[in-house]
Motif scaffolding. Structure first.
Motif, PDB file in Angstrom:
ATOM      1  N   PRO A 156       0.820  -1.213   0.000  1.00  0.00           N
ATOM      2  CA  PRO A 156       0.000   0.000   0.000  1.00  0.00           C
ATOM      3  C   PRO A 156       0.854   1.263   0.000  1.00  0.00           C
ATOM      4  O   PRO A 156       1.858   1.342   0.714  1.00  0.00           O
ATOM      5  N   GLY A 157       0.463   2.223  -0.826  1.00  0.00           N
ATOM      6  CA  GLY A 157       1.172   3.489  -0.904  1.00  0.00           C
ATOM      7  C   GLY A 157       2.397   3.473  -1.791  1.00  0.00           C
ATOM      8  O   GLY A 157       2.966   4.519  -2.074  1.00  0.00           O
ATOM      9  N   GLU A 158       2.810   2.294  -2.230  1.00  0.00           N
ATOM     10  CA  GLU A 158       3.962   2.200  -3.128  1.00  0.00           C
ATOM     11  C   GLU A 158       3.472   2.083  -4.564  1.00  0.00           C
ATOM     12  O   GLU A 158       2.327   1.704  -4.814  1.00  0.00           O
ATOM     13  N   THR A 159       4.359   2.402  -5.499  1.00  0.00           N
ATOM     14  CA  THR A 159       4.013   2.304  -6.911  1.00  0.00           C
ATOM     15  C   THR A 159       5.128   1.581  -7.659  1.00  0.00           C
ATOM     16  O   THR A 159       6.279   1.575  -7.219  1.00  0.00           O
ATOM     17  N   ILE A 160       4.744   0.966  -8.780  1.00  0.00           N
ATOM     18  CA  ILE A 160       5.719   0.387  -9.705  1.00  0.00           C
ATOM     19  C   ILE A 160       5.269   0.718 -11.121  1.00  0.00           C
ATOM     20  O   ILE A 160       4.111   1.067 -11.344  1.00  0.00           O
ATOM     21  N   SER A 161       6.167   0.565 -12.056  1.00  0.00           N
ATOM     22  CA  SER A 161       5.835   0.836 -13.452  1.00  0.00           C
ATOM     23  C   SER A 161       5.226  -0.400 -14.112  1.00  0.00           C
ATOM     24  O   SER A 161       5.339  -1.513 -13.598  1.00  0.00           O
ATOM     25  N   TYR A 162       4.604  -0.171 -15.255  1.00  0.00           N
ATOM     26  CA  TYR A 162       4.050  -1.285 -16.026  1.00  0.00           C
ATOM     27  C   TYR A 162       5.170  -2.255 -16.417  1.00  0.00           C
ATOM     28  O   TYR A 162       4.989  -3.467 -16.363  1.00  0.00           O
ATOM     29  N   GLY A 163       6.334  -1.715 -16.776  1.00  0.00           N
ATOM     30  CA  GLY A 163       7.470  -2.560 -17.148  1.00  0.00           C
ATOM     31  C   GLY A 163       7.939  -3.413 -15.984  1.00  0.00           C
ATOM     32  O   GLY A 163       8.246  -4.598 -16.148  1.00  0.00           O
ATOM     33  N   VAL A 217      -8.004  -5.058  -5.805  1.00  0.00           N
ATOM     34  CA  VAL A 217      -6.866  -5.482  -6.618  1.00  0.00           C
ATOM     35  C   VAL A 217      -6.261  -4.165  -7.112  1.00  0.00           C
ATOM     36  O   VAL A 217      -6.747  -3.561  -8.058  1.00  0.00           O
ATOM     37  N   PRO A 218      -5.224  -3.682  -6.424  1.00  0.00           N
ATOM     38  CA  PRO A 218      -4.813  -2.280  -6.501  1.00  0.00           C
ATOM     39  C   PRO A 218      -4.075  -1.840  -7.764  1.00  0.00           C
ATOM     40  O   PRO A 218      -2.888  -1.515  -7.741  1.00  0.00           O
ATOM     41  N   CYS A 219      -4.800  -1.748  -8.851  1.00  0.00           N
ATOM     42  CA  CYS A 219      -4.200  -1.292 -10.104  1.00  0.00           C
ATOM     43  C   CYS A 219      -3.804   0.182 -10.045  1.00  0.00           C
ATOM     44  O   CYS A 219      -3.008   0.641 -10.869  1.00  0.00           O
ATOM     45  N   HIS A 220      -4.318   0.920  -9.075  1.00  0.00           N
ATOM     46  CA  HIS A 220      -3.942   2.332  -8.937  1.00  0.00           C
ATOM     47  C   HIS A 220      -2.475   2.496  -8.517  1.00  0.00           C
ATOM     48  O   HIS A 220      -1.935   3.593  -8.614  1.00  0.00           O
ATOM     49  N   ALA A 270       8.188   6.891 -16.360  1.00  0.00           N
ATOM     50  CA  ALA A 270       8.829   8.119 -15.906  1.00  0.00           C
ATOM     51  C   ALA A 270       8.274   8.594 -14.563  1.00  0.00           C
ATOM     52  O   ALA A 270       8.575   9.691 -14.115  1.00  0.00           O
ATOM     53  N   GLY A 271       7.428   7.773 -13.930  1.00  0.00           N
ATOM     54  CA  GLY A 271       6.868   8.127 -12.644  1.00  0.00           C
ATOM     55  C   GLY A 271       5.570   8.907 -12.725  1.00  0.00           C
ATOM     56  O   GLY A 271       5.052   9.357 -11.703  1.00  0.00           O
ATOM     57  N   SER A 272       5.031   9.051 -13.935  1.00  0.00           N
ATOM     58  CA  SER A 272       3.791   9.817 -14.085  1.00  0.00           C
ATOM     59  C   SER A 272       2.573   8.948 -13.792  1.00  0.00           C
ATOM     60  O   SER A 272       2.579   7.738 -14.000  1.00  0.00           O
ATOM     61  N   LEU A 273       1.531   9.600 -13.288  1.00  0.00           N
ATOM     62  CA  LEU A 273       0.266   8.906 -13.102  1.00  0.00           C
ATOM     63  C   LEU A 273      -0.362   8.764 -14.478  1.00  0.00           C
ATOM     64  O   LEU A 273      -0.522   9.746 -15.192  1.00  0.00           O
ATOM     65  N   THR A 274      -0.679   7.541 -14.836  1.00  0.00           N
ATOM     66  CA  THR A 274      -1.269   7.288 -16.143  1.00  0.00           C
ATOM     67  C   THR A 274      -2.594   6.577 -15.955  1.00  0.00           C
ATOM     68  O   THR A 274      -2.910   6.112 -14.865  1.00  0.00           O
TER      69      THR A 274
END
Length: 170
Positions: free
Chosen positions: A92-99, A127-130, A136-140
């Motif tokens: 939770p609260g972390e992000t990763i790229s599609y790659g 299922v946290p797709c957000h 490049a770190g952008s919200l898409t």
């Protein structure tokens, strides 16, 4: 085949539609945007349905729950299901790229397909797709809209009051 039941849950991001059968959640729909889901004519409204899902989602939106433990019944291809399963491993609260997500499922050249599977996720938030962002770190793209994606990430990071203030200015 069991009857599909649905109900709505009021949340800070709007009324979410919850649908499924036999208390197994199959769909979460956003109130607006490309992720908006409306009940089909053969679905039956049952506001007593999905009590546990409503309880856990309410706790999530109150900042008291970070991991869900629900009976889920998502429908998708084996590839989509692999992507969705891996989404649940992002803290939770972390992000990763599609790659990065593509590499995690052993398909390093499939970042576009991972993006498509993310977009087809029938159970957003649970299922946290957000938590998946651009390279490049952008919200898409996000079915609930980028403002909702930003709000959900801020909630998980404990900063929703500031984001809520920003959203009210829009």
């Amino acid at each position: 085949m069991p009857d599909t039941r649905y109900t709505f849950l009021d949340t800070p991001i709007g009324a979410l539609l919850l649908a499924g059968a036999d208390e197994r959640l199959r769909c979460i729909g956003f109130p607006t945007g490309k992720g908006a889901v409306t009940p089909r004519a053969d679905w039956h409204r049952d506001d007593a349905a999905f009590a546990e899902a409503r309880r856990q989602l309410s706790a999530y939106f109150e900042g008291r729950l970070t991991r869900f433990d629900l009976d889920l019944d998502p429908r998708g291809t084996p590839f989509q299901r692999a992507v969705w399963e891996e989404l649940t491993c992002i803290p939770p609260g972390e992000t990763i790229s599609y790659g990065a997500l593509a590499r995690r499922i052993g398909r390093p050249s499939a970042s576009r397909a991972v993006g498509a599977a993310n977009g087809a996720n029938p159970l957003p938030i649970v299922v946290p797709c957000h938590r998946v962002i651009g390279a490049a770190g952008s919200l898409t793209g996000f079915a609930g809209g980028l403002d909702t994606k930003k709000w959900l990430l801020a909630l998980e990071r404990g900063a929703t009051s500031r984001v809520s203030e920003q959203l009210s200015l829009l």
